[in-house]
Design a protein around this motif. Structure first.
Motif, mmCIF file in Angstrom:
data_model
loop_
_atom_site.group_PDB
_atom_site.id
_atom_site.type_symbol
_atom_site.label_atom_id
_atom_site.label_comp_id
_atom_site.label_asym_id
_atom_site.label_seq_id
_atom_site.Cartn_x
_atom_site.Cartn_y
_atom_site.Cartn_z
ATOM 1 N N ALA A 251 1.122 -1.146 -0.258
ATOM 2 C CA ALA A 251 -0.226 0.151 0.316
ATOM 3 C C ALA A 251 0.829 1.312 -0.429
ATOM 4 C CB ALA A 251 -0.889 -0.367 1.409
ATOM 5 N N PRO A 252 1.748 1.331 0.717
ATOM 6 C CA PRO A 252 2.699 2.469 0.773
ATOM 7 C C PRO A 252 3.442 2.672 -0.484
ATOM 8 C CG PRO A 252 3.196 1.019 2.660
ATOM 9 C CD PRO A 252 2.610 0.523 2.298
ATOM 10 N N SER A 253 4.011 1.625 -1.659
ATOM 11 C CA SER A 253 4.106 2.605 -2.127
ATOM 12 C C SER A 253 3.227 2.482 -3.742
ATOM 13 C CB SER A 253 5.468 1.358 -2.717
ATOM 14 O OG SER A 253 6.154 1.181 -1.821
ATOM 15 N N PHE A 254 2.589 1.573 -3.323
ATOM 16 C CA PHE A 254 1.686 1.145 -5.120
ATOM 17 C C PHE A 254 0.364 2.313 -5.100
ATOM 18 C CE2 PHE A 254 -2.144 -0.484 -6.448
ATOM 19 C CZ PHE A 254 -1.464 -0.565 -8.352
ATOM 20 N N LEU A 255 -0.057 2.220 -3.581
ATOM 21 C CA LEU A 255 -1.013 3.560 -4.120
ATOM 22 C C LEU A 255 -1.119 4.845 -4.393
ATOM 23 C CD1 LEU A 255 -3.301 2.385 -0.655
ATOM 24 C CD2 LEU A 255 -4.346 2.260 -3.690
ATOM 25 N N PRO A 256 0.247 4.998 -3.818
ATOM 26 C CA PRO A 256 0.851 7.127 -4.606
ATOM 27 C C PRO A 256 0.788 6.401 -6.153
ATOM 28 C CG PRO A 256 1.517 6.816 -2.390
ATOM 29 C CD PRO A 256 1.032 5.168 -2.791
ATOM 30 N N ARG A 257 1.256 5.821 -5.941
ATOM 31 C CA ARG A 257 1.567 5.536 -7.833
ATOM 32 C C ARG A 257 0.633 5.882 -8.348
ATOM 33 N NH1 ARG A 257 7.049 2.180 -9.253
ATOM 34 N NH2 ARG A 257 6.747 2.680 -11.198
ATOM 35 N N GLY B 223 -8.650 11.236 -14.574
ATOM 36 C CA GLY B 223 -10.488 11.844 -13.795
ATOM 37 C C GLY B 223 -11.032 10.964 -12.766
ATOM 38 N N ILE B 224 -10.369 9.632 -12.518
ATOM 39 C CA ILE B 224 -11.097 8.462 -11.774
ATOM 40 C C ILE B 224 -11.060 8.903 -10.519
ATOM 41 C CG2 ILE B 224 -10.881 6.515 -11.485
ATOM 42 C CD1 ILE B 224 -10.482 6.611 -14.740
ATOM 43 N N GLU B 225 -12.754 8.721 -10.151
ATOM 44 C CA GLU B 225 -12.753 9.105 -8.632
ATOM 45 C C GLU B 225 -12.045 7.741 -7.564
ATOM 46 O OE1 GLU B 225 -17.052 8.918 -6.225
ATOM 47 O OE2 GLU B 225 -16.976 10.992 -7.545
ATOM 48 N N MET B 226 -11.632 7.686 -7.258
ATOM 49 C CA MET B 226 -11.640 6.331 -5.971
ATOM 50 C C MET B 226 -12.317 6.504 -4.637
ATOM 51 S SD MET B 226 -7.167 7.393 -6.821
ATOM 52 C CE MET B 226 -7.640 8.455 -7.641
ATOM 53 N N ARG B 227 -13.627 6.300 -4.282
ATOM 54 C CA ARG B 227 -13.910 5.296 -3.634
ATOM 55 C C ARG B 227 -12.673 4.459 -2.782
ATOM 56 N NH1 ARG B 227 -20.032 5.555 -5.393
ATOM 57 N NH2 ARG B 227 -19.583 8.154 -7.024
ATOM 58 N N CYS B 228 -12.998 4.788 -1.151
ATOM 59 C CA CYS B 228 -11.475 4.374 -0.633
ATOM 60 C C CYS B 228 -11.934 4.149 0.443
ATOM 61 C CB CYS B 228 -11.062 5.674 -0.334
ATOM 62 S SG CYS B 228 -9.525 6.020 -1.456
ATOM 63 N N CYS B 229 -11.772 3.311 1.458
ATOM 64 C CA CYS B 229 -11.580 2.152 2.681
ATOM 65 C C CYS B 229 -10.644 3.226 3.336
ATOM 66 C CB CYS B 229 -10.986 0.964 2.830
ATOM 67 S SG CYS B 229 -9.326 0.159 2.400
ATOM 68 N N ARG C 200 -8.049 2.774 5.456
ATOM 69 C CA ARG C 200 -6.664 2.725 5.482
ATOM 70 C C ARG C 200 -6.005 3.242 3.918
ATOM 71 N NH1 ARG C 200 -4.451 -3.250 7.193
ATOM 72 N NH2 ARG C 200 -6.035 -3.911 6.207
ATOM 73 N N SER C 201 -7.059 3.111 2.583
ATOM 74 C CA SER C 201 -6.229 3.834 1.325
ATOM 75 C C SER C 201 -6.514 5.127 1.529
ATOM 76 C CB SER C 201 -6.680 3.064 0.991
ATOM 77 O OG SER C 201 -8.643 2.826 0.718
ATOM 78 N N LYS C 202 -7.893 5.818 2.386
ATOM 79 C CA LYS C 202 -8.399 7.332 1.961
ATOM 80 C C LYS C 202 -6.768 7.536 2.287
ATOM 81 C CE LYS C 202 -11.033 10.591 2.908
ATOM 82 N NZ LYS C 202 -12.607 10.603 3.507
ATOM 83 N N PRO C 203 -6.155 7.979 3.214
ATOM 84 C CA PRO C 203 -5.333 9.041 3.676
ATOM 85 C C PRO C 203 -4.577 8.996 2.727
ATOM 86 C CG PRO C 203 -6.187 7.845 5.634
ATOM 87 C CD PRO C 203 -6.382 6.948 4.436
ATOM 88 N N VAL C 204 -3.353 7.638 2.118
ATOM 89 C CA VAL C 204 -2.121 7.446 1.571
ATOM 90 C C VAL C 204 -2.585 8.463 -0.155
ATOM 91 C CG1 VAL C 204 -0.893 6.236 0.496
ATOM 92 C CG2 VAL C 204 -2.012 5.273 2.501
ATOM 93 N N LEU C 205 -3.980 8.170 -0.491
ATOM 94 C CA LEU C 205 -4.629 8.740 -2.020
ATOM 95 C C LEU C 205 -4.845 9.642 -1.733
ATOM 96 C CD1 LEU C 205 -6.480 5.323 -2.986
ATOM 97 C CD2 LEU C 205 -4.134 6.318 -3.935
ATOM 98 N N ALA C 206 -5.132 10.726 -0.482
ATOM 99 C CA ALA C 206 -5.878 11.973 -0.571
ATOM 100 C C ALA C 206 -4.276 13.029 -0.632
ATOM 101 C CB ALA C 206 -5.968 12.061 1.044
ATOM 102 N N ALA C 207 -3.328 12.551 -0.276
ATOM 103 C CA ALA C 207 -2.635 12.965 -0.558
ATOM 104 C C ALA C 207 -1.631 12.946 -1.808
ATOM 105 C CB ALA C 207 -0.630 12.572 0.185
ATOM 106 N N VAL D 165 -12.743 9.671 -2.024
ATOM 107 C CA VAL D 165 -14.658 9.796 -0.600
ATOM 108 C C VAL D 165 -14.310 8.452 -0.147
ATOM 109 C CG1 VAL D 165 -15.722 11.692 -2.378
ATOM 110 C CG2 VAL D 165 -15.662 8.576 -2.498
ATOM 111 N N ASP D 166 -14.896 8.306 0.637
ATOM 112 C CA ASP D 166 -15.039 7.255 1.852
ATOM 113 C C ASP D 166 -16.338 6.251 0.882
ATOM 114 O OD1 ASP D 166 -13.637 8.187 4.179
ATOM 115 O OD2 ASP D 166 -15.443 9.365 4.989
ATOM 116 N N ALA D 167 -15.833 5.611 0.850
ATOM 117 C CA ALA D 167 -16.064 4.107 0.554
ATOM 118 C C ALA D 167 -17.659 3.639 1.108
ATOM 119 C CB ALA D 167 -15.548 2.788 0.026
ATOM 120 N N THR D 168 -18.859 3.262 0.512
ATOM 121 C CA THR D 168 -19.745 3.086 1.267
ATOM 122 C C THR D 168 -20.014 1.259 1.073
ATOM 123 O OG1 THR D 168 -20.970 3.045 -0.363
ATOM 124 C CG2 THR D 168 -21.353 5.159 1.253
ATOM 125 N N GLU D 169 -20.805 0.397 1.257
ATOM 126 C CA GLU D 169 -20.474 -0.566 1.818
ATOM 127 C C GLU D 169 -21.705 -1.014 0.893
ATOM 128 O OE1 GLU D 169 -20.709 -4.954 2.367
ATOM 129 O OE2 GLU D 169 -20.192 -3.562 3.927
#
Length: 424
Positions: A272-278, A287-293, A295-302, A309-313
């Motif tokens: 996650a720390p290496s792959f998600l930012p890339r 222009g892809i919207e990312m709906r995140c869990c 744990r993934s949201k803080p990494v991608l929000a940076a 955005v937050d993923a829902t069920e």
């Protein structure tokens, strides 16, 4: 006014009669239809493009969504692929009449099975007029007759294609009724087509979930179908990061609207720390919207310009067909496979890994029609699989599964070869 019942009964009876001729036709006769069809599509390209332009203009004026308008278009590239598909199918081995598993029994008889056409299939599809040629070419090669009902938004294109198919059939000395297009936009025609077991042996719906659910619910003949394409890409703990970014990007963004586009991304916590930012940077740029869990949201929000955005069920089970993807960090291969089993649609799922044991476990244990190792889910396609074309994707488990090509349009019957043996 059209007598719909009489019209559909006429199509059905004509298809049934034509199916017997096609089933008995020599391989070369059926192949010659496909070669003639490929030639006719090239020669009459201008007329086909003009008919398609009418549909695209009408759809645009009616305010249809951009993805639907895009699916309507018959580009030069699509036309070239259709011609190539016809020629590829013509060059393929004929499945009809092939005998398999023939074994001599103690009684003296030889028992085996022979591959035979299904008979008549009905096809109900939306938007994509290229399906008319794909369905027709597979029907002809497999010795089946077909009744095709495309969407009203593609009527001009479908009529233009159907005319070329029927002309190619006649040119080869086979009945034009081997492939027929339902030429009415009355939706009741679909209801009649799926309730004619005396004329139709199987129904193949290809379109949105609502269409397929309706046909599955109301049909009185067998249905080959898939409801959703919630395809997953799982990035394992051990993986080539360059490859993982490239394949994930292709699986999601090469084309957004097909059912084999990735909709869910699972990433092992170790990567996650290496792959998600890339991958986040790639998605942000496209222009892809990312709906995140969580744990993934803080990494991608940076990631600069990322739309996170937050993923829902409900996101975990969603087929977006749009510039949206759900993203979840998992702790293990087992968690990834459990997530796919719970939320997936059993269509196509891929693992990206350099761990051979994990790759083999994923292949064995993920219960989907197509399961991939280190390849884009966008390859889940009959043309890419070497089937020439596909009639659709099946997530059913009986008869046909995955891309449905020639063999999916055939059945096996038992045959017995004797020399006068009698049972004691």
């Amino acid at each position: 006014m059209l007598d719909l019942d009489a019209y559909m009964a006429h199509l059905g009876a004509a298809a049934r009669a034509a199916s017997r001729v096609l089933a008995a036709a020599p391989t070369e006769a059926r192949n010659s239809v496909l070669r003639a069809l490929s030639s006719r599509l090239r020669v009459n390209r201008a007329a086909i493009e003009a008919a398609n332009a009418q549909d695209v203009a009408a759809a645009t004026q009616a305010g249809l969504a951009a993805p639907m308008v895009d699916r309507l278009k018959v580009t030069p590239e699509i036309l070239a692929t259709l011609c190539e598909g016809c020629e590829q199918i013509a060059a393929m081995a004929d499945p009809i009449g092939v005998m398999i598993d023939v074994q001599r029994r103690p009684s003296g008889i030889a028992v085996g099975r022979m591959r035979v056409p299904l008979g008549v299939f009905g096809m109900v599809y939306e938007s994509r007029p290229n399906v008319t040629i794909e369905a027709a070419s597979l029907a002809i090669k497999s010795g089946n007759a077909a009744i095709l009902r495309g969407g009203s938004e593609a009527m001009h294109s479908n009529l233009a294609f159907a005319r070329e198919v029927q002309a190619a059939l006649v040119e080869a000395g086979l009945p034009a009724e081997g492939v027929q297009l339902v030429e009415t936009t009355d939706r009741a025609a679909v209801g009649r087509l799926i309730t004619m077991p005396e004329h139709v042996d199987v129904i193949i719906p290809r379109g949105g979930k609502g269409l397929i659910e309706r046909i599955s619910r109301e049909a009185r003949v067998p249905v080959i179908k898939h409801l959703d394409g919630n395809c997953h890409v799982y990035v394992d703990a051990e993986v080539d990061l360059e490859m993982a970014v490239r394949v994930t990007d292709n699986a999601k963004t090469q084309k957004l609207s097909p059912c084999n586009a990735a909709e869910s991304l699972l990433v092992h916590v170790a990567q996650a720390p290496s792959f998600l930012p890339r991958i986040g940077a790639v998605f942000a740029a496209k222009g892809i919207e990312m709906r995140c869990c969580p744990r993934s949201k803080p990494v991608l929000a940076a990631v600069r310009t990322a739309h996170v955005v937050d993923a829902t069920e409900t996101d975990w089970g969603e087929e977006y067909l749009a510039p949206v993807i759900s993203i979840k960090v998992v702790d293990s291969l087992d968690e990834a496979m459990a997530h796919i089993d719970r939320y997936g649609s059993h269509h196509t799922d891929a693992i990206l890994t350099s761990n051979h044991a994990n790759a083999m476990r994923f292949l064995r244990e993920v219960d989907s029609a197509s399961v991939m190792v280190n390849a884009s889910t966008r390859f889940a396609d009959g043309f890419e699989y070497g089937l020439g074309a596909e009639i659709g994707i099946s997530t059913d488990k009986f008869h046909a599964r995955g891309p449905v090509g020639l063999e999916g349009l055939t059945s096996l019957k038992w045959i017995v070869l004797g020399q006068g043996e009698t049972r004691s």
